[in-house]
Design an enzyme around this catalytic site. Sequence first.
Site, short mmCIF file in Angstrom:
data_model
loop_
_atom_site.label_atom_id
_atom_site.label_comp_id
_atom_site.label_asym_id
_atom_site.label_seq_id
_atom_site.Cartn_x
_atom_site.Cartn_y
_atom_site.Cartn_z
CD GLU A 230 -13.16 14.22 -10.40
OE1 GLU A 230 -12.46 14.89 -11.20
OE2 GLU A 230 -13.19 14.43 -9.19
CG HIS B 12 -5.54 -0.24 -1.79
ND1 HIS B 12 -5.92 -1.23 -0.91
CD2 HIS B 12 -4.55 0.46 -1.16
CE1 HIS B 12 -5.20 -1.12 0.20
NE2 HIS B 12 -4.37 -0.11 0.07
CB SER C 297 -0.96 -0.05 1.19
OG SER C 297 -1.98 0.90 1.04
#
Lengths: 285, 285
Positions: free
Chosen positions: A162, A186, A144
């Site tokens: 978006e 992720h 991560s």
Amino acid sequence: MLELETRLAQQSMVISTQYPVMVVGGAEDKVNGCDILTAFFESAGGSAAKIGIIPCASREPTVVGDRYYQIFQKMGAQQVQVLDIRYRNECDEARWLEILNDCTGVFVTGGDQLRLCDLVGGTELIKTIKQKVALGQLKLAGTSAGAAMMGDRMIAGGSSGESPNQTLVELTEGLGIIPELLVDQHFHNRNRMARLMSAVAANPDKLGVGIDEDTCAALDGSGVFQVLGKGTVTVIDPGSLTHTNYPQADAAHPLSLHNLKVHVLSKGDRYDYKNRAVLANSGVR
Amino acid sequence: MLELETRLAQQSMVISTQYPVMVVGGAEDKVNGCDILTAFFESAGGSAAKIGIIPCASREPTVVGDRYYQIFQKMGAQQVQVLDIRYRNECDEARWLEILNDCTGVFVTGGDQLRLCDLVGGTELIKTIKQKVALGQLKLAGTSAGAAMMGDRMIAGGSSGESPNQTLVELTEGLGIIPELLVDQHFHNRNRMARLMSAVAANPDKLGVGIDEDTCAALDGSGVFQVLGKGTVTVIDPGSLTHTNYPQADAAHPLSLHNLKVHVLSKGDRYDYKNRAVLANSGVR
């Protein structure tokens, strides 16, 4: 002849389980098969491993550090220590550098990659890690936030949901462990294709690498990574880009990127990131 | 000479605002600039437009139909009618076909694309629409579910937040208005890259087209679409695919797709989907 084949087979197995650097997309399995953490543990020496955990990306370093401590202890590492560094100036202190010098593997946890880089960037600690990794004396894994920091450009944050655009991603300096790569994590789990595309538009010399949860790009030290774990690694290669409106477009105007090369890689797939080519499938499926 | 140039310029402007088919990614602006809906209205004849609204993808056809009715009335269409078809056998009835034959434009609303195709697929209604579009007698626009149905393969549903895999997308027959395209909508907004990639893996002869909200792929009738609106159209072209593990991989095993060509297209970009090439930028930016 059989003996030679056996030796070559053994050698090939040894090579394929030694990963100098492991870039993990977050949320790796810590309970069941623990495939990725086990691969790191084995890579760092197995029962002879001396593992250092760097939890300082997290705002709960004690909790996070302890979680990984328990895991690597249970796997049977010879030694596990948490480098619970709270202040930047600690990174130049002998007490931590001595522990680090004794380590065969370092695991960098998740949290906030900006916090991580603010604390350790440019310090003796990170210099020592890079040197020892380069010399083959230390195996490094980051998950991560610990994955995000791997490139010399880093996705510090951003939004999702978006169209790709310049305001969708915040970029800053990473720690430069693998300068070629611009890592996101992720990846499909958190809808990050648009932000990685936006990051690549701003850094067309880099290779965008989006790693899903419980998935790892495991570098073999020769400019190749292999995919481990249950998800995919998405490579966005802008090497053949014929047009982009970056940075002429207004900040929030969506980006154009014509002729990207994209690879979706799953377990066993191997990618040569120096020469930007998927290798013939050689992995275990 | 000036006269010729003026005529050519006018001609080119006329061509660029005539869209036989408009594929809209959902949530198009209905309040402010209404760019996409206005482009459809103008394309269908402006003040001479006779517009038919097909709301039957929705479970609230009255509400949805009325919303678009008000919009096109307000724009000044000569005639607006809602084809509020509730049962499949109605699609062969003269009362609807007569209205349709009088229309210069048909707008297909959002809702559930499976419901839409179950109601109208293979009926006289859809045959008439396809014929009239092919003859240049009718302009067709579809948004969301009305966009999904455009290809002859259709994404009926699926999930998001996972790595590309065979269980991530449900595919069925679409209405075949643009057979080449495999359309997804609300694209980056709803994290649908992985499901479109999964759909392309299962249909490598198709071109994956992911359209963001308030964005449109507006076909010009010559095998080219132009991007309108505020987001991006993402094209996934598997024409150079060198490897995929589809369908050998277990259903939930992530997919490998090596060497996809991907384009991120924004307003004004034009793409030749017959020859699979982005055209030199000719659009308004």
